[in-house]
Motif scaffolding. Structure first.
Motif, PDB file in Angstrom:
ATOM      1  N   GLY A 152       0.841  -1.203   0.000  1.00 22.62           N
ATOM      2  CA  GLY A 152       0.000   0.000   0.000  1.00 22.62           C
ATOM      3  C   GLY A 152       0.865   1.239   0.000  1.00 22.62           C
ATOM      4  N   LEU A 153       2.057   1.109   0.604  1.00 25.90           N
ATOM      5  CA  LEU A 153       3.029   2.187   0.576  1.00 25.90           C
ATOM      6  C   LEU A 153       3.610   2.301  -0.834  1.00 25.90           C
ATOM      7  N   THR A 154       3.668   3.511  -1.396  1.00 25.75           N
ATOM      8  CA  THR A 154       4.165   3.679  -2.761  1.00 25.75           C
ATOM      9  C   THR A 154       5.455   4.487  -2.844  1.00 25.75           C
ATOM     10  N   GLU A 155       5.687   5.379  -1.891  1.00 26.42           N
ATOM     11  CA  GLU A 155       6.864   6.239  -2.004  1.00 26.42           C
ATOM     12  C   GLU A 155       7.488   6.498  -0.638  1.00 26.42           C
ATOM     13  N   ILE A 156       8.809   6.292  -0.582  1.00 17.72           N
ATOM     14  CA  ILE A 156       9.605   6.608   0.606  1.00 17.72           C
ATOM     15  C   ILE A 156      10.501   7.770   0.207  1.00 17.72           C
ATOM     16  N   ASN A 157      10.241   8.942   0.742  1.00 16.30           N
ATOM     17  CA  ASN A 157      10.913  10.148   0.274  1.00 16.30           C
ATOM     18  C   ASN A 157      12.292  10.349   0.912  1.00 16.30           C
ATOM     19  N   ASP A 158      12.967  11.372   0.448  1.00 16.54           N
ATOM     20  CA  ASP A 158      14.354  11.646   0.833  1.00 16.54           C
ATOM     21  C   ASP A 158      14.530  11.670   2.348  1.00 16.54           C
ATOM     22  N   GLU A 159      15.578  10.961   2.809  1.00 18.54           N
ATOM     23  CA  GLU A 159      15.996  10.969   4.214  1.00 18.54           C
ATOM     24  C   GLU A 159      14.918  10.459   5.166  1.00 18.54           C
ATOM     25  N   ALA A 160      13.938   9.734   4.658  1.00 19.17           N
ATOM     26  CA  ALA A 160      12.798   9.309   5.485  1.00 19.17           C
ATOM     27  C   ALA A 160      13.243   8.589   6.754  1.00 19.17           C
ATOM     28  N   PHE A 161      14.254   7.720   6.654  1.00 18.28           N
ATOM     29  CA  PHE A 161      14.736   6.964   7.816  1.00 18.28           C
ATOM     30  C   PHE A 161      16.229   7.200   8.037  1.00 18.28           C
ATOM     31  N   LEU A 162      16.714   8.333   7.623  1.00 14.38           N
ATOM     32  CA  LEU A 162      18.124   8.668   7.783  1.00 14.38           C
ATOM     33  C   LEU A 162      18.525   8.700   9.259  1.00 14.38           C
ATOM     34  N   ASP A 163      19.721   8.165   9.548  1.00 10.17           N
ATOM     35  CA  ASP A 163      20.314   8.276  10.881  1.00 10.17           C
ATOM     36  C   ASP A 163      19.490   7.572  11.953  1.00 10.17           C
ATOM     37  N   ASN A 164      19.371   6.238  11.780  1.00 10.26           N
ATOM     38  CA  ASN A 164      18.711   5.383  12.765  1.00 10.26           C
ATOM     39  C   ASN A 164      19.594   4.177  13.037  1.00 10.26           C
ATOM     40  N   GLU A 165      19.001   3.079  13.519  1.00  5.04           N
ATOM     41  CA  GLU A 165      19.785   1.895  13.869  1.00  5.04           C
ATOM     42  C   GLU A 165      19.208   0.640  13.222  1.00  5.04           C
ATOM     43  N   LEU A 166      18.618   0.784  12.031  1.00  7.46           N
ATOM     44  CA  LEU A 166      18.006  -0.342  11.332  1.00  7.46           C
ATOM     45  C   LEU A 166      19.064  -1.356  10.902  1.00  7.46           C
ATOM     46  N   VAL A 167      18.750  -2.636  11.134  1.00  6.30           N
ATOM     47  CA  VAL A 167      19.639  -3.724  10.723  1.00  6.30           C
ATOM     48  C   VAL A 167      19.118  -4.381   9.452  1.00  6.30           C
ATOM     49  N   LEU A 168      17.814  -4.470   9.319  1.00 14.36           N
ATOM     50  CA  LEU A 168      17.234  -5.032   8.098  1.00 14.36           C
ATOM     51  C   LEU A 168      15.975  -4.265   7.739  1.00 14.36           C
ATOM     52  N   ILE A 169      15.658  -4.262   6.446  1.00 20.85           N
ATOM     53  CA  ILE A 169      14.447  -3.597   5.978  1.00 20.85           C
ATOM     54  C   ILE A 169      13.908  -4.368   4.782  1.00 20.85           C
ATOM     55  N   ASP A 170      12.583  -4.556   4.761  1.00 22.56           N
ATOM     56  CA  ASP A 170      11.890  -5.199   3.647  1.00 22.56           C
ATOM     57  C   ASP A 170      10.977  -4.142   3.037  1.00 22.56           C
ATOM     58  N   VAL A 171      11.338  -3.674   1.850  1.00 22.71           N
ATOM     59  CA  VAL A 171      10.578  -2.621   1.179  1.00 22.71           C
ATOM     60  C   VAL A 171       9.423  -3.278   0.416  1.00 22.71           C
ATOM     61  N   PRO A 172       8.170  -2.906   0.694  1.00 21.45           N
ATOM     62  CA  PRO A 172       7.031  -3.579   0.067  1.00 21.45           C
ATOM     63  C   PRO A 172       7.043  -3.482  -1.460  1.00 21.45           C
ATOM     64  N   ALA A 173       6.361  -4.435  -2.104  1.00 21.06           N
ATOM     65  CA  ALA A 173       6.323  -4.496  -3.565  1.00 21.06           C
ATOM     66  C   ALA A 173       5.578  -3.319  -4.174  1.00 21.06           C
ATOM     67  N   THR A 174       4.761  -2.633  -3.369  1.00 28.18           N
ATOM     68  CA  THR A 174       4.008  -1.485  -3.896  1.00 28.18           C
ATOM     69  C   THR A 174       4.825  -0.208  -3.967  1.00 28.18           C
ATOM     70  N   VAL A 175       5.993  -0.194  -3.359  1.00 28.41           N
ATOM     71  CA  VAL A 175       6.850   0.999  -3.388  1.00 28.41           C
ATOM     72  C   VAL A 175       7.500   1.116  -4.763  1.00 28.41           C
ATOM     73  N   THR A 176       7.370   2.281  -5.379  1.00 32.58           N
ATOM     74  CA  THR A 176       7.965   2.507  -6.695  1.00 32.58           C
ATOM     75  C   THR A 176       9.224   3.367  -6.632  1.00 32.58           C
ATOM     76  N   ARG A 177       9.384   4.134  -5.566  1.00 31.18           N
ATOM     77  CA  ARG A 177      10.526   5.045  -5.475  1.00 31.18           C
ATOM     78  C   ARG A 177      11.088   5.085  -4.064  1.00 31.18           C
ATOM     79  N   ILE A 178      12.415   4.963  -3.967  1.00 35.72           N
ATOM     80  CA  ILE A 178      13.143   5.167  -2.709  1.00 35.72           C
ATOM     81  C   ILE A 178      13.950   6.443  -2.876  1.00 35.72           C
ATOM     82  N   GLY A 179      13.672   7.416  -2.032  1.00 33.46           N
ATOM     83  CA  GLY A 179      14.273   8.735  -2.168  1.00 33.46           C
ATOM     84  C   GLY A 179      15.729   8.779  -1.751  1.00 33.46           C
ATOM     85  N   ALA A 180      16.353   9.917  -2.032  1.00 31.98           N
ATOM     86  CA  ALA A 180      17.761  10.141  -1.702  1.00 31.98           C
ATOM     87  C   ALA A 180      17.986  10.023  -0.201  1.00 31.98           C
ATOM     88  N   GLU A 181      19.003   9.264   0.171  1.00 37.67           N
ATOM     89  CA  GLU A 181      19.413   9.083   1.572  1.00 37.67           C
ATOM     90  C   GLU A 181      18.318   8.463   2.453  1.00 37.67           C
TER      91      GLU A 181
END
Length: 507
Positions: A152-181
């Motif tokens: 259902g998520l389609t766009e993750i914009n610039d720096e959306a999760f910048l500067d955190n402590e994520l070890v793994l991420i699964d980007v859904p199939a509905t996402v078409t764009r991953i923004g800068a940083e």
């Protein structure tokens, strides 16, 4: 225009390369999507959240918070002035630097604005499937170790999760764009991308200890320096695997290249995408490139098995197969099933292997029934033991004493079609003829039985005993033929009963 920004946080030191024009454009678009605060009045709910009544009837946007608690719940709807509104958006910087440690996002939220939760203390967040857009730097500068994203998520914009402590991420199939940083400055060791994604923008995964990345066939654009600062002391990225043709927009190896430093990095692609698909043998865009092989499995009409993609010199793994009513005979290199495929040799080109099947011969069912009796024995309380083999796996069996039916044992065959059990003959059987019937199901689905025939006198002592062999039950009648001796005994007993009845009638 490109600028360099230096920033330090929690012991991190970074040099961010960002396009000022791009950030301003993205910010203006996101701001335009949010209702202007001056259009209509806002109100504060009991939990300290400020809402703005927007242009769309029945909907409100979260625009602020009074920091009454570090744990906040954004509801699916809220009531104001006796009217209920759906909470459909979280405005720009609505919870910026509010000291939040926990947040629950309501199921009607569709958009999360720029900087909505930036600079808090969040460690976990579940973004509901209703959210289609995550704004620029929406969750930046937190302590997020776990983020759940949904279809259902389609766009993750610039720096959306910048500067955190994520070890793994699964980007859904509905996402078409991953923004800068978008995922820069984390601790990512695993990134899962799906078909449907078309664009990965500059610095998307910079400063992360990734070792590998698989790029879906749908990706057409790779920005610059996706893995910036994933080299030197942090250099662990060794392979990038492309599922389909080469992206049409990509920066070649060297300064500001899409995949970073060429040293130590290998690009993997499939033979079908060589040349016409954009890849070139030996090197591609300055990177070392190799062809992976595909081993496909022809199941011969008995289901399917996923193909295996192998890096050079890797061995395929032979799937172990089962199919009801068939015996698997191994994997072969040819459709005629004349030459066995050698899984101990690494394939050098794409190959299809073929499964061999032969029809299974149904096992002859075997039923064992032992009453533990002999002529002259008292019948009451005797233990009946039963067992079976060659039956249909997981099917039921039972043991029934008649003439008045009483089940004295039951259970199921195991995965190999065998069972064992026992029961006790009940006391109080009337004088006369009786049976004990063991029933089960053969491997081909037909019912099978074995029967013990016995008679007892008025003292409960056995006067006659015989057994049938295991046999199929006649489908139309369910009839189990009794042995001739027992049938004759039944007739004799019946005749005696008639004579006695007549004598009583005459008397």
């Amino acid at each position: 225009m490109t600028v360099l920004v230096s920033q330090t946080r929690r012991g991190f030191s970074r040099v961010v390369a960002a396009s000022v024009a791009g950030v301003l454009v993205a910010g203006s678009i996101a701001l335009a999507a949010m209702p202007a605060h001056a259009i209509v009045p806002n109100f504060v709910a009991d939990n300290g959240i400020t809402y703005l009544l927007g242009d769309v009837a029945g909907e409100v946007t979260v625009v602020g918070y009074n920091q009454s608690s570090p744990k906040v719940v954004i509801p699916a709807d809220v009531t104001f002035d006796a009217k209920t509104y759906l909470v459909t958006a979280i405005g720009n910087e609505a919870f910026w630097e509010d000291g939040l440690t926990e947040v629950v996002i309501g199921a009607n939220v569709t958009a999360i604005g720029n900087g909505a939760f930036a600079s808090n203390l969040l460690k976990i967040v579940d973004i509901p499937a209703s959210v289609s857009t995550i704004g620029a730097y929406a969750f930046s500068n937190n302590y997020l170790a776990t983020v759940s994203l949904h279809d259902g998520l389609t766009e993750i914009n610039d720096e959306a999760f910048l500067d955190n402590e994520l070890v793994l991420i699964d980007v859904p199939a509905t996402v078409t764009r991953i923004g800068a940083e978008a995922f820069g400055m984390n601790a990512l060791t695993s990134v899962t991308l799906h078909e449907g994604l078309t664009s990965i923008q500059n610095y998307a995964f910079w400063e992360n200890p990734l070792t590998t990345l698989t790029v879906p066939a749908s990706v057409k654009t790779l920005g610059r320096d996706l893995f910036y600062m994933n080299d030197g002391s942090l250099r662990v990225l060794t392979s990038v695997t492309f599922v389909g043709a080469a992206p049409t927009v990509v920066a070649a190896g060297g300064s500001d290249s899409s995949l970073g430093n060429v040293a130590g990095l290998t690009v993997h692609y499939l033979a079908e995408f060589e040349v016409d698909g954009g890849f070139t043998p030996g090197t591609w865009q300055g990177y070392n490139s190799v062809v992976d092989t595909i081993v496909s499995f022809n199941m011969g009409g008995h289901g399917s098995v996923d193909a295996q993609r192998l890096v050079p010199e890797a061995l395929a793994v032979a799937p172990l197969l089962t199919a009801e009513g068939w015996v698997f005979g191994g994997w072969f290199s040819d459709a005629a099933l004349t030459a066995k495929f050698n899984f101990a040799v690494a394939p050098t080109a794409d190959v299809t292997v073929f499964a061999k099947w032969t029809a299974a011969v149904a096992a002859t069912p075997s039923l064992v029934l032992d009453l533990g009796l002999a002529v002259g024995d008292a019948v009451a309380g005797k233990t009946v033991t039963v067992s079976g083999a060659g039956l249909k796996p997981s099917t039921a069996y039972d043991v029934v004493v008649r003439s008045t039916p009483a089940t004295i044992a039951f259970g199921s065959a195991d995965a190999s079609g065998t069972f064992a059990g026992s029961g006790v003959i009940p006391a109080g059987l009337a004088a006369g003829a009786h049976t004990v019937t063991l029933s089960g199901t053969a491997a081909d689905g037909t019912a099978v039985t074995r029967v013990a025939y016995f008679s007892i006198n008025t003292a409960g002592v056995v006067t006659y005993l015989s057994y049938s062999e295991a046999q199929a039950v006649l489908a139309a009648t369910g009839f189990d033929p009794a042995p001739l001796g027992f049938a004759a005994l039944l007739l004799l007993l019946a005749g005696g009963a008639i004579v006695a009845g007549r004598r009583r009638s005459v008397a």
